[in-house]
Design a protein around this motif. Structure first.
Motif, PDB file in Angstrom:
ATOM      1  N   VAL A  15       0.867  -1.170   0.000  1.00  0.00           N
ATOM      2  CA  VAL A  15       0.000   0.000   0.000  1.00  0.00           C
ATOM      3  C   VAL A  15       0.907   1.225   0.000  1.00  0.00           C
ATOM      4  O   VAL A  15       1.622   1.477   0.969  1.00  0.00           O
ATOM      5  N   VAL A  16       0.861   1.973  -1.103  1.00  0.00           N
ATOM      6  CA  VAL A  16       1.863   3.003  -1.349  1.00  0.00           C
ATOM      7  C   VAL A  16       1.270   4.409  -1.317  1.00  0.00           C
ATOM      8  O   VAL A  16       0.201   4.649  -1.895  1.00  0.00           O
ATOM      9  N   ILE A  17       1.966   5.309  -0.658  1.00  0.00           N
ATOM     10  CA  ILE A  17       1.657   6.737  -0.728  1.00  0.00           C
ATOM     11  C   ILE A  17       2.771   7.398  -1.525  1.00  0.00           C
ATOM     12  O   ILE A  17       3.950   7.320  -1.143  1.00  0.00           O
ATOM     13  N   VAL A  18       2.418   8.026  -2.631  1.00  0.00           N
ATOM     14  CA  VAL A  18       3.405   8.675  -3.498  1.00  0.00           C
ATOM     15  C   VAL A  18       3.165  10.177  -3.479  1.00  0.00           C
ATOM     16  O   VAL A  18       2.111  10.650  -3.905  1.00  0.00           O
ATOM     17  N   ASN A  19       4.149  10.916  -2.985  1.00  0.00           N
ATOM     18  CA  ASN A  19       4.050  12.373  -2.942  1.00  0.00           C
ATOM     19  C   ASN A  19       4.665  13.046  -4.162  1.00  0.00           C
ATOM     20  O   ASN A  19       4.387  14.208  -4.431  1.00  0.00           O
ATOM     21  N   ASP A  20       5.493  12.305  -4.885  1.00  0.00           N
ATOM     22  CA  ASP A  20       6.177  12.838  -6.060  1.00  0.00           C
ATOM     23  C   ASP A  20       6.160  11.768  -7.145  1.00  0.00           C
ATOM     24  O   ASP A  20       6.779  10.714  -6.996  1.00  0.00           O
ATOM     25  N   ALA A  21       5.462  12.037  -8.244  1.00  0.00           N
ATOM     26  CA  ALA A  21       5.320  11.043  -9.308  1.00  0.00           C
ATOM     27  C   ALA A  21       6.659  10.663  -9.945  1.00  0.00           C
ATOM     28  O   ALA A  21       6.762   9.620 -10.588  1.00  0.00           O
ATOM     29  N   GLU A  22       7.674  11.500  -9.745  1.00  0.00           N
ATOM     30  CA  GLU A  22       8.984  11.162 -10.288  1.00  0.00           C
ATOM     31  C   GLU A  22       9.590   9.944  -9.601  1.00  0.00           C
ATOM     32  O   GLU A  22      10.540   9.349 -10.110  1.00  0.00           O
ATOM     33  N   ARG A  23       9.030   9.574  -8.462  1.00  0.00           N
ATOM     34  CA  ARG A  23       9.518   8.382  -7.763  1.00  0.00           C
ATOM     35  C   ARG A  23       8.854   7.102  -8.288  1.00  0.00           C
ATOM     36  O   ARG A  23       9.242   5.991  -7.901  1.00  0.00           O
ATOM     37  N   THR A  42      -2.404   4.711  -3.215  1.00  0.00           N
ATOM     38  CA  THR A  42      -3.567   5.322  -2.584  1.00  0.00           C
ATOM     39  C   THR A  42      -3.837   6.715  -3.141  1.00  0.00           C
ATOM     40  O   THR A  42      -2.911   7.491  -3.392  1.00  0.00           O
ATOM     41  N   LEU A  43      -5.110   7.021  -3.313  1.00  0.00           N
ATOM     42  CA  LEU A  43      -5.504   8.332  -3.827  1.00  0.00           C
ATOM     43  C   LEU A  43      -5.560   9.353  -2.698  1.00  0.00           C
ATOM     44  O   LEU A  43      -6.580   9.982  -2.434  1.00  0.00           O
ATOM     45  N   ARG A  44      -4.431   9.497  -2.030  1.00  0.00           N
ATOM     46  CA  ARG A  44      -4.363  10.402  -0.882  1.00  0.00           C
ATOM     47  C   ARG A  44      -3.509  11.629  -1.162  1.00  0.00           C
ATOM     48  O   ARG A  44      -3.406  12.516  -0.302  1.00  0.00           O
ATOM     49  N   THR A  45      -2.854  11.658  -2.318  1.00  0.00           N
ATOM     50  CA  THR A  45      -1.971  12.775  -2.634  1.00  0.00           C
ATOM     51  C   THR A  45      -2.263  13.278  -4.044  1.00  0.00           C
ATOM     52  O   THR A  45      -2.778  12.535  -4.887  1.00  0.00           O
ATOM     53  N   PRO A  46      -1.904  14.519  -4.326  1.00  0.00           N
ATOM     54  CA  PRO A  46      -2.105  15.060  -5.668  1.00  0.00           C
ATOM     55  C   PRO A  46      -1.317  14.306  -6.743  1.00  0.00           C
ATOM     56  O   PRO A  46      -1.676  14.354  -7.924  1.00  0.00           O
ATOM     57  N   GLY A  64      -2.740  -0.822  -8.998  1.00  0.00           N
ATOM     58  CA  GLY A  64      -4.127  -0.483  -8.689  1.00  0.00           C
ATOM     59  C   GLY A  64      -4.205   0.807  -7.913  1.00  0.00           C
ATOM     60  O   GLY A  64      -3.185   1.405  -7.551  1.00  0.00           O
ATOM     61  N   ALA A  65      -5.419   1.246  -7.651  1.00  0.00           N
ATOM     62  CA  ALA A  65      -5.653   2.466  -6.872  1.00  0.00           C
ATOM     63  C   ALA A  65      -6.316   2.107  -5.559  1.00  0.00           C
ATOM     64  O   ALA A  65      -7.243   1.297  -5.520  1.00  0.00           O
ATOM     65  N   GLY A  66      -5.843   2.716  -4.490  1.00  0.00           N
ATOM     66  CA  GLY A  66      -6.443   2.517  -3.180  1.00  0.00           C
ATOM     67  C   GLY A  66      -7.118   3.789  -2.700  1.00  0.00           C
ATOM     68  O   GLY A  66      -7.001   4.847  -3.311  1.00  0.00           O
ATOM     69  N   THR A  67      -7.845   3.677  -1.595  1.00  0.00           N
ATOM     70  CA  THR A  67      -8.610   4.797  -1.037  1.00  0.00           C
ATOM     71  C   THR A  67      -9.571   5.362  -2.087  1.00  0.00           C
ATOM     72  O   THR A  67      -9.715   6.578  -2.237  1.00  0.00           O
ATOM     73  N   VAL A  68     -10.209   4.461  -2.824  1.00  0.00           N
ATOM     74  CA  VAL A  68     -11.198   4.865  -3.818  1.00  0.00           C
ATOM     75  C   VAL A  68     -12.537   5.004  -3.096  1.00  0.00           C
ATOM     76  O   VAL A  68     -13.097   4.021  -2.613  1.00  0.00           O
ATOM     77  N   LEU A  69     -13.046   6.227  -3.023  1.00  0.00           N
ATOM     78  CA  LEU A  69     -14.204   6.519  -2.187  1.00  0.00           C
ATOM     79  C   LEU A  69     -15.493   6.791  -2.959  1.00  0.00           C
ATOM     80  O   LEU A  69     -16.576   6.651  -2.390  1.00  0.00           O
ATOM     81  N   THR A  70     -15.368   7.182  -4.217  1.00  0.00           N
ATOM     82  CA  THR A  70     -16.535   7.619  -4.974  1.00  0.00           C
ATOM     83  C   THR A  70     -16.530   7.059  -6.388  1.00  0.00           C
ATOM     84  O   THR A  70     -15.474   6.665  -6.901  1.00  0.00           O
ATOM     85  N   PRO A  71     -17.685   7.055  -7.053  1.00  0.00           N
ATOM     86  CA  PRO A  71     -17.714   6.648  -8.462  1.00  0.00           C
ATOM     87  C   PRO A  71     -16.808   7.516  -9.334  1.00  0.00           C
ATOM     88  O   PRO A  71     -16.182   7.014 -10.273  1.00  0.00           O
ATOM     89  N   ALA A  72     -16.724   8.808  -9.029  1.00  0.00           N
ATOM     90  CA  ALA A  72     -15.858   9.694  -9.808  1.00  0.00           C
ATOM     91  C   ALA A  72     -14.395   9.265  -9.697  1.00  0.00           C
ATOM     92  O   ALA A  72     -13.642   9.313 -10.686  1.00  0.00           O
ATOM     93  N   SER A 178       2.131  -1.420   4.353  1.00  0.00           N
ATOM     94  CA  SER A 178       3.061  -0.407   3.846  1.00  0.00           C
ATOM     95  C   SER A 178       4.448  -0.529   4.455  1.00  0.00           C
ATOM     96  O   SER A 178       5.303   0.321   4.191  1.00  0.00           O
ATOM     97  N   TRP A 179       4.673  -1.575   5.267  1.00  0.00           N
ATOM     98  CA  TRP A 179       5.958  -1.643   5.954  1.00  0.00           C
ATOM     99  C   TRP A 179       7.120  -1.839   4.987  1.00  0.00           C
ATOM    100  O   TRP A 179       8.251  -1.484   5.303  1.00  0.00           O
ATOM    101  N   MET A 180       6.886  -2.383   3.810  1.00  0.00           N
ATOM    102  CA  MET A 180       7.974  -2.546   2.841  1.00  0.00           C
ATOM    103  C   MET A 180       8.108  -1.336   1.918  1.00  0.00           C
ATOM    104  O   MET A 180       9.069  -1.217   1.178  1.00  0.00           O
ATOM    105  N   VAL A 181       7.114  -0.428   1.988  1.00  0.00           N
ATOM    106  CA  VAL A 181       7.158   0.789   1.167  1.00  0.00           C
ATOM    107  C   VAL A 181       6.847   2.026   2.021  1.00  0.00           C
ATOM    108  O   VAL A 181       5.963   2.816   1.681  1.00  0.00           O
ATOM    109  N   PRO A 182       7.540   2.209   3.134  1.00  0.00           N
ATOM    110  CA  PRO A 182       7.238   3.364   3.997  1.00  0.00           C
ATOM    111  C   PRO A 182       7.435   4.665   3.236  1.00  0.00           C
ATOM    112  O   PRO A 182       8.329   4.785   2.396  1.00  0.00           O
ATOM    113  N   VAL A 183       6.575   5.622   3.537  1.00  0.00           N
ATOM    114  CA  VAL A 183       6.552   6.853   2.745  1.00  0.00           C
ATOM    115  C   VAL A 183       7.878   7.602   2.805  1.00  0.00           C
ATOM    116  O   VAL A 183       8.277   8.255   1.826  1.00  0.00           O
ATOM    117  N   ASP A 184       8.604   7.495   3.922  1.00  0.00           N
ATOM    118  CA  ASP A 184       9.874   8.222   3.994  1.00  0.00           C
ATOM    119  C   ASP A 184      10.899   7.662   3.016  1.00  0.00           C
ATOM    120  O   ASP A 184      11.685   8.414   2.427  1.00  0.00           O
TER     121      ASP A 184
END
Length: 208
Positions: A15-23, A42-46, A64-72, A178-184
């Motif tokens: 489960v990945v949080i990506v703050n910079d798409a260059e990563r 996860t759809l938690r960042t721009p 895949g995408a996570g944190t999908v909350l709506t049909p949009a 997310s322990w194998m892909v920590p955001v830091d």
């Protein structure tokens, strides 16, 4: 092999949080090198949708995408290239939209009523989140006796230390974590560490 079966065969969904798409490219390559070519972004960042689009170009990576909350968000994720969707809870409208788009979705359920609602929608694979807050393996054991055909992907509080406990359960084909892909490490571009942690997680899963 159906896509979901491919994902479950790896037994772990990062489960990945990506703050910079260059990563995104380096992250995908690190997961592959660690024998864990799966990513729930996860759809938690721009940057999430762009990261999905970049990683989806690698067809050997199950993105895949996570944190999908709506049909949009279903539409946005699918347009970006997400091949599967994960939601923290059950939304009939969101599930219906995923079905319309022909993309597998794994919604969350943590109570018997929520499980039954998901079953009524034709679902037999659910996310159990946050697992540690809702009884963990104890709850999943209780569920196994009454929901014999339902399988769960516990996420939230799953770690290298309890991975084996979850994967040893008959109704748990895979876990999310997310322990194998920590955001830091993702932010720092420390892909060598991500590769190492992924390989270690795969080794633990293989031993169960």
């Amino acid at each position: 092999m159906p896509l979901i079966d491919e994902i479950l065969a790896h037994r772990i969904v990062p489960v990945v949080i990506v703050n910079d798409a260059e990563r995104a490219v380096g992250l995908g390559e690190a997961l592959q090198a660690g024998s864990l070519p799966v990513a729930e972004v996860t759809l938690r960042t721009p940057a999430a949708l762009e990261a999905i689009a970049v990683m989806a170009q690698n067809r050997d990576l199950l993105v895949g995408a996570g944190t999908v909350l709506t049909p949009a968000q279903v539409d946005l994720a699918v347009a970006a290239g997400a091949r599967f969707l994960v939601s923290p809870g059950f939304s009939a409208a969101t599930v219906a939209r995923a079905v319309e788009r022909g993309v597998p979705i794994v919604p969350g359920a943590v109570t018997p009523s929520e499980v039954m609602t998901a079953m009524a929608a034709g679902l037999e694979l659910l996310k159990f989140f946050p697992a540690s807050n809702y009884g963990g393996t104890g709850t999943l054991k209780a569920f196994s006796s009454v929901f014999a055909n339902v399988r769960f992907i516990p996420t939230g509080g799953v770690s290298a230390s309890n991975l084996g406990d979850y994967l040893s359960m008959p109704n748990v084909p895979a876990v999310g974590g997310s322990w194998m892909v920590p955001v830091d490490l993702v932010d720092a571009g420390d892909f060598a560490s991500i590769e190492r942690l992924s390989a270690e997680a795969v080794a633990v899963a293989a031993a169960v």
